[in-house]
Design an enzyme around this catalytic site. Structure first.
Site, PDB file in Angstrom:
ATOM      1  N   LYS A  11      11.999  48.204  56.088  1.00  0.00           N
ATOM      2  CA  LYS A  11      10.632  48.014  56.572  1.00  0.00           C
ATOM      3  C   LYS A  11      10.100  49.277  57.247  1.00  0.00           C
ATOM      4  O   LYS A  11       9.604  49.257  58.367  1.00  0.00           O
ATOM      5  CB  LYS A  11      10.553  46.805  57.499  1.00  0.00           C
ATOM      6  CG  LYS A  11      10.966  45.506  56.800  1.00  0.00           C
ATOM      7  CD  LYS A  11      10.910  44.322  57.730  1.00  0.00           C
ATOM      8  CE  LYS A  11      11.282  43.035  56.996  1.00  0.00           C
ATOM      9  NZ  LYS A  11      12.706  42.991  56.594  1.00  0.00           N
ATOM     10  N   ARG A  12      10.159  50.372  56.525  1.00  0.00           N
ATOM     11  CA  ARG A  12       9.737  51.663  57.048  1.00  0.00           C
ATOM     12  C   ARG A  12       8.254  51.906  56.790  1.00  0.00           C
ATOM     13  O   ARG A  12       7.644  51.280  55.943  1.00  0.00           O
ATOM     14  CB  ARG A  12      10.555  52.790  56.394  1.00  0.00           C
ATOM     15  CG  ARG A  12      12.029  52.755  56.694  1.00  0.00           C
ATOM     16  CD  ARG A  12      12.288  52.980  58.184  1.00  0.00           C
ATOM     17  NE  ARG A  12      13.691  53.301  58.425  1.00  0.00           N
ATOM     18  CZ  ARG A  12      14.542  52.513  59.052  1.00  0.00           C
ATOM     19  NH1 ARG A  12      14.146  51.347  59.498  1.00  0.00           N
ATOM     20  NH2 ARG A  12      15.803  52.884  59.242  1.00  0.00           N
TER      21      ARG A  12
END
Length: 303
Positions: A106-107
């Protein structure tokens, strides 16, 4: 250049006749006793070795049953540098087993920082196109806007990789922001439309692009509507099993050919030996057999 990410993932779905994605979420307290013994201490190096052994064991027994696995980076980061080495070993083991890898990190950020994240994680092709982590795809947050997604898409183009944008997540609090209305439309619908526009010029022969979407099984009505709203996106569907999602809830995620989506299960599969029915049937000593049986059961349910 290899086939696109979407082409490869849909081919893996057809080959395995499965849309199951096995989430690799190792947790200290739930590891089987033999791996608790392997660690023998609270030192991160020992637990990292146990995580590697556990995840490789999972990979060994599901590799012929599913198209992909999804290592959750947080559980490895929790162990510090040793955990990140373990993550690299797990990704490599999955690739060697013929599985596609969705790195769940979840960058996102803006500009060169987004490019750095993409460069780190995206690209499983050997040679110049390979990334240090060797992931086929990466989960990405959209809430810094379109310009924060474009560096990821550019790297996807260069490396035949993919991303999964968080559109409608499975957690109860996801609606705090995602469901907010603007001009009569929910924010998640605006994100879905942006995903569709990013794919528009990047479609493979089956009509799928590299920009996938995360849509939770816990919101089946929205899942059905988002499948129509994002016809060119492979959907990554969390929330099945332990979070309450059922096979009926996710049936609209697939396209007419039975591809176009993968449904994730983490705890329900990898810790199956602790579940009622499996615990009595297999016991902790046969934890791998329990994992395989749970994977087969999920494949049958989703079929």
């Amino acid at each position: 250049m290899s086939d696109s990410f979407a082409t490869r993932l849909n081919a893996a779905i057809r080959r395995t006749k499965s849309i199951t994605c096995v989430g690799l979420d190792p947790r200290k307290a739930q590891l089987p006793g033999e791996l608790q013994t392997l660690a023998q201490s609270e030192h991160p190096d020992a637990w990292a070795a146990a995580y590697t052994a556990f995840c490789k064991g999972v990979i060994d027994v599901v590799a012929d049953l599913v198209p992909c696995v999804k290592p959750q980076v947080a559980f490895f980061e929790q162990l510090g540098p040793a955990g990140m080495i373990a993550l690299g070993e797990v990704i490599a083991a999955a690739r060697d087993a013929g599985l596609m890898v969705i790195v769940d990190a979840k960058r996102n950020d803006i500009g060169s920082t987004a490019t750095a994240y993409a460069d780190a994680y995206l690209g499983s092709v050997q040679g110049d196109a390979a990334s240090p982590w060797g992931g086929d795809s990466l989960t990405v947050s959209p809430y810094l806007g379109r310009d924060s997604l474009e560096p990821f898409v550019k790297v996807c183009d260069e490396r035949s990789a993919g991303i999964f944008v968080l559109v409608k997540t499975s957690n109860p609090g996801g609606g705090d922001f995602q469901d907010r209305l603007r001009d009569g439309r929910a924010l998640y619908e605006d994100v879905a439309d942006m995903v569709t526009s990013l794919n528009a010029s990047r479609l493979d022969e089956q009509g799928y692009g590299p920009v996938g979407a995360v849509v939770g099984a816990t919101y089946p009505e929205q899942l059905a509507s988002l499948r129509k709203r994002m016809p060119h996106s492979i959907l990554l569907v969390p929330g099945f099993g332990a979070q309450g999602g059922t096979a009926e809830d996710v049936r609209h995620a697939k396209d007419a050919d039975g591809t176009g989506a993968v449904v994730n299960s983490s705890r329900g599969i990898i810790f199956a030996y602790q579940r009622d029915g499996y615990r009595e049937r297999f016991g902790e000593q046969r934890w791998k057999d329990a994992i395989r049986a749970a994977t087969v059961e999920m494949n049958v349910a989703l079929a």
